[in-house]
Design a protein around this motif. Structure first.
Motif, mmCIF file in Angstrom:
data_model
loop_
_atom_site.group_PDB
_atom_site.id
_atom_site.type_symbol
_atom_site.label_atom_id
_atom_site.label_comp_id
_atom_site.label_asym_id
_atom_site.label_seq_id
_atom_site.Cartn_x
_atom_site.Cartn_y
_atom_site.Cartn_z
ATOM 1 N N GLU A 413 29.683 11.051 -3.347
ATOM 2 C CA GLU A 413 31.006 11.653 -3.507
ATOM 3 C C GLU A 413 31.374 11.578 -4.982
ATOM 4 O OE1 GLU A 413 35.409 10.647 -1.868
ATOM 5 O OE2 GLU A 413 33.840 10.917 -0.351
ATOM 6 N N ILE A 414 31.395 12.737 -5.637
ATOM 7 C CA ILE A 414 31.563 12.821 -7.091
ATOM 8 C C ILE A 414 32.944 13.388 -7.399
ATOM 9 C CG2 ILE A 414 30.581 13.747 -9.223
ATOM 10 C CD1 ILE A 414 27.994 14.266 -7.562
ATOM 11 N N ARG A 415 33.691 12.680 -8.246
ATOM 12 C CA ARG A 415 35.039 13.134 -8.627
ATOM 13 C C ARG A 415 35.112 13.355 -10.131
ATOM 14 N NH1 ARG A 415 38.766 12.267 -4.474
ATOM 15 N NH2 ARG A 415 37.977 10.958 -2.764
ATOM 16 N N PRO A 423 27.424 16.135 -2.348
ATOM 17 C CA PRO A 423 26.114 16.509 -1.790
ATOM 18 C C PRO A 423 25.604 15.408 -0.861
ATOM 19 C CG PRO A 423 25.843 15.699 -4.019
ATOM 20 C CD PRO A 423 27.320 15.667 -3.741
ATOM 21 N N ALA A 424 24.840 15.793 0.158
ATOM 22 C CA ALA A 424 24.281 14.832 1.115
ATOM 23 C C ALA A 424 22.874 15.258 1.489
ATOM 24 C CB ALA A 424 25.158 14.755 2.362
ATOM 25 N N LEU A 425 22.005 14.270 1.701
ATOM 26 C CA LEU A 425 20.612 14.534 2.050
ATOM 27 C C LEU A 425 20.170 13.516 3.094
ATOM 28 C CD1 LEU A 425 18.386 16.542 1.075
ATOM 29 C CD2 LEU A 425 17.539 14.687 -0.388
ATOM 30 N N ARG A 426 19.431 13.987 4.101
ATOM 31 C CA ARG A 426 18.922 13.093 5.156
ATOM 32 C C ARG A 426 17.486 13.499 5.476
ATOM 33 N NH1 ARG A 426 21.210 9.868 9.305
ATOM 34 N NH2 ARG A 426 19.867 9.618 11.133
ATOM 35 N N PHE A 427 16.609 12.495 5.507
ATOM 36 C CA PHE A 427 15.223 12.690 5.929
ATOM 37 C C PHE A 427 14.994 11.875 7.193
ATOM 38 C CE2 PHE A 427 10.921 10.877 6.090
ATOM 39 C CZ PHE A 427 10.179 12.051 6.239
ATOM 40 N N VAL A 453 26.554 20.180 1.453
ATOM 41 C CA VAL A 453 27.390 19.942 0.288
ATOM 42 C C VAL A 453 28.800 20.427 0.600
ATOM 43 C CG1 VAL A 453 26.788 22.171 -0.749
ATOM 44 C CG2 VAL A 453 27.602 20.313 -2.208
ATOM 45 N N SER A 454 29.784 19.702 0.101
ATOM 46 C CA SER A 454 31.178 20.128 0.220
ATOM 47 C C SER A 454 31.832 20.030 -1.145
ATOM 48 C CB SER A 454 31.941 19.277 1.241
ATOM 49 O OG SER A 454 32.064 17.944 0.794
ATOM 50 N N ALA A 455 32.797 20.891 -1.379
ATOM 51 C CA ALA A 455 33.532 20.896 -2.644
ATOM 52 C C ALA A 455 35.010 21.081 -2.346
ATOM 53 C CB ALA A 455 33.036 22.011 -3.561
ATOM 54 N N ALA A 469 28.803 23.725 3.120
ATOM 55 C CA ALA A 469 27.640 24.310 3.782
ATOM 56 C C ALA A 469 26.748 23.162 4.236
ATOM 57 C CB ALA A 469 26.875 25.233 2.834
ATOM 58 N N ALA A 470 26.212 23.250 5.448
ATOM 59 C CA ALA A 470 25.408 22.151 5.986
ATOM 60 C C ALA A 470 24.279 22.700 6.851
ATOM 61 C CB ALA A 470 26.279 21.197 6.797
#
Length: 693
Positions: A413-415, A423-427, A453-455, A469-470
């Protein structure tokens, strides 16, 4: 007065009578001895999450008490986008979010996840037995509903419809974080079905470094009646529930802690229809059924003071669900001479009806949250490593085996200024091992990379705009090892399905507004609207109606969800939820398309209320669904009204006793929601008495 009412009245009298003696044995004043959740004057019943791009709704403990729900499903149906298959009973009900989740055949399609204190539960496709979410709302301090996929990557894969996260109560919720002992007793009565519930909570905090809680809840009801006065068959139940929870800090600085929680809910049903969705069961017949659902979680936390890079958890969770069933001879319409159903009826009943099920899921997770600054950007980086082991016994109606998974995920979570970017990533890697002993491959391996990713941008005037978008994949499940048909040497293996994951992408866009002093001094207004578009393909869960040999190609759903709340300083408040959904399912070439079968209909829920200080809270709620037609099947709309009152005397012998009165379906409307398989309950008057000592 009935025997049940006499027993309850006696219990309440004993509880009230204990107060003077308890107070006489302590040096604390009566006001010190009572812990209550304060009623805020300038807030509505439910907050709107305007500070995040995630479509999430949180139901706190005060609302859990206020709604007097008998099941978790009943509690969360007030969230936009949530629809129920039935809902007033723990067996034979299911939860659907954005058109995914429960069906009238299975309690789940694996696209809605349920988590209880870190343990994943209620996720098996067992024929006509509902969600297996056997637990009681009285055990929980909060329930959070996440709609859609974005925001789910820390918790699981294949989350297309959404996720339900329930957190159990803590002792400090009642002790206020101060060493001491608290007792809370709750009694509840309901008119429709002669319902009764009792919940006893013991909270003990021996020091500021330890707290322990024990909760026993018993809930039962007889068969209910609908708005026409007709009995709703298969709607009686009795569920005793336990919660044991403890937390201990290992050092004086409170940098190291251990938390252990255990929940156990069971039900014993006798001579009930096997098909828990129906009111009668002529073909399958009746069964004696015992269900026991347990969850356990152990959490170690290390959060060193002054080090923002480390907030580390080790979580070991275990979920164990067991269902035992025995056919009642002679209860099926096919059980008799002459084969009245046109096919041979097996001696002792169908294998499906006599099937016993047990599934156990163990998860070991390592996760960390790090806060740091890099240039002009503030980061909250959440990372995790998980090992998941699911073990399911083979039953006559469901294949058994093991499902092992390795998971890695990262969410940042970037501010920066008014911007938030996540952004998010899952393996996820999977190995499914066939435990049935039938012919076919012994194991299957799959893996997938998912993410989103969400903004969000916040303007200075309280307006926020967001988009996301996911993409997620639902890896193959144990249920798909074999078809229900029989080959020459047993069930028919489905190796093609075991190498194919279902895939989904979701786009969302929305806006929010949060401000004070909008129409008057001190008032608050919060609004949030989310529009979504979801596509599901490579489907293994749904077959073409009337053609079970053909799988659906794709499903497209889209909709709009609106949440709003308004409150004034003089105690007036209102809450509004709106959900609109559309969808289509696409078939292989030559078979055409159709309306999405799981559309629940558009819904509106409006609450208007007023608080009179901390003493009285009155509210009226209306719930409306429109008429809906899906592939020629028409379901009429309906509008029902619910009334609620909470009275907390501030003086006298009943001081700080919580008295709640609820009237559900106040005008005794006869209706049946489209997703339901039986009529909804008619008017139901509920009375709750509660006190913390």
């Amino acid at each position: 007065m009935s025997t049940k009412t006499q027993r309850a009245s006696t219990a309440l009298a004993l509880i009230i009578g204990v107060v003077p003696s308890v107070q006489a044995q302590t040096t604390e004043t009566p006001s010190d001895f009572i812990v209550l959740d304060p009623i805020e004057v300038s807030e509505s019943k439910r907050g709107v999450a305007t500070d995040t791009a995630l479509p999430v709704t949180r139901i706190d403990e005060e609302e859990i008490r206020d709604r007097q729900a008998g099941t978790i499903a009943e509690l969360i149906d007030s969230v936009p986008g949530v629809a129920l298959v039935n809902g007033s009973t723990p067996t034979g009900s299911g939860i659907s979010i954005r058109g995914y989740g429960a069906t009238s055949t299975f309690g789940t399609d694996q696209k809605v996840q349920v988590i209880v204190d870190e343990a994943v539960t209620g996720s098996e496709e067992i024929y006509r037995i509902g969600t297996q979410l056997f637990t009681d709302p009285a055990l929980y301090r909060s329930v959070e509903v996440l709609r859609g996929t974005v925001g789910s990557f820390e918790y699981g894969s294949g989350v297309v419809g959404g996720m339900v996260r329930a957190e159990t109560k803590n002792a400090s919720d009642f002790t206020g974080g101060v060493p001491g002992f608290r007792l809370r007793e709750t009694l509840e009565f309901s008119s429709n079905g002669d319902g009764f519930a009792t919940s006893t909570i013991l909270a003990w905090q021996p020091s500021d470094r330890a707290e322990f809680l024990a909760n026993y809840t018993l809930r039962r009801q007889s068969d209910q009646t609908d708005g026409s006065g007709d009995t709703i068959g298969n709607s009686a139940f009795e569920t005793p529930s336990w919660l044991l929870k403890g937390r201990f800090w290992l050092d004086a600085a409170k940098e190291h802690s251990l938390t252990l929680s255990y929940t156990d809910t069971s039900t014993a049903e006798r001579d009930v229809p096997y098909d828990s969705f129906s009111t009668t069961d002529d073909v399958f017949g009746n069964v004696d059924r015992d269900i026991d659902s347990k969850t356990t979680s152990l959490v170690y936390t290390y959060a060193p003071n002054g080090n923002d890079l480390i907030d580390f958890d080790v979580v070991l969770s275990y979920a164990d669900q067991e269902i035992e069933q025995d056919y009642i001879p002679g209860s099926s319409s096919c059980d008799g001479p002459g084969m009245p159903c046109g096919f041979p009826f097996p001696a002792g009943g169908f294998g499906t009806v006599n099937a016993d099920h047990r599934y156990q899921t163990t998860k070991l997770a390592f996760r960390n949250t790090a806060h740091f600054v890099a240039g002009a950007f503030d980061h909250e980086l959440r990372t995790g490593l998980e090992f998941i082991h699911k073990d399911r016994e083979t039953a006559d109606s469901a294949p058994g085996g093991t499902d092992r998974r390795l998971v890695l995920y990262a969410v940042d979570e970037i501010r920066q200024g008014n911007w938030t970017f996540s952004p998010a990533l899952r393996f996820e890697r999977q190995e499914i091992t066939d435990g049935t002993g039938f012919a076919g491959p012994d194991s299957y391996e799959n893996d997938a990379v998912m993410g989103g990713v969400s903004a969000r941008y916040d303007f200075a005037n309280g307006v926020g705009l967001f988009a996301s978008a996911a993409y997620t994949e639902n890896l193959p499940i144990l249920d798909d090892l074999y078809t229900t048909g029989q080959g020459t040497s047993g069930p028919i293996a489905q190796p093609d399905l075991m190498g194919q994951s279902e895939k989904s992408r979701t786009y969302e866009i929305g806006a929010s507004y949060d401000a004070m002093d909008v129409f008057g001094a001190g008032d608050t207004l919060a609004l949030k609207a989310t529009a979504y578009d979801t596509r599901l393909w490579d489907i293994t869960s749904y077959t073409v109606p009337g053609n079970s040999g053909e799988l659906v190609d794709a499903v497209d759903t889209r909709g709009l969800e609106l949440e709003a709340s308004y409150a004034t300083v003089n105690g007036l408040y209102s809450d509004l939820n709106l959900a609109v959904a559309r969808g289509e399912e696409h078939y292989p070439e030559g078979l055409g398309d159709a309306d999405w079968r799981a559309l629940p209909g558009d819904s509106l829920r409006l609450t208007l209320g007023k608080r009179f200080g901390e003493t009285l809270d009155l509210s009226w709620e209306t719930v409306a669904f429109n008429d809906i037609e899906v592939e020629g099947e028409k379901t009429p709309g309906f509008n029902v009204h619910n009334l609620r009152a909470t009275y907390v005397p501030q003086n006298g012998v009943f001081k700080a006793t919580e008295i709640r009165l609820g009237i559900e379906n106040a005008f005794d409307r006869d209706y049946q929601p489209r997703r339901a398989t039986r009529s909804a309950p008619g008017r139901n008057i509920k009375v709750t008495l509660a006190k913390t000592f």
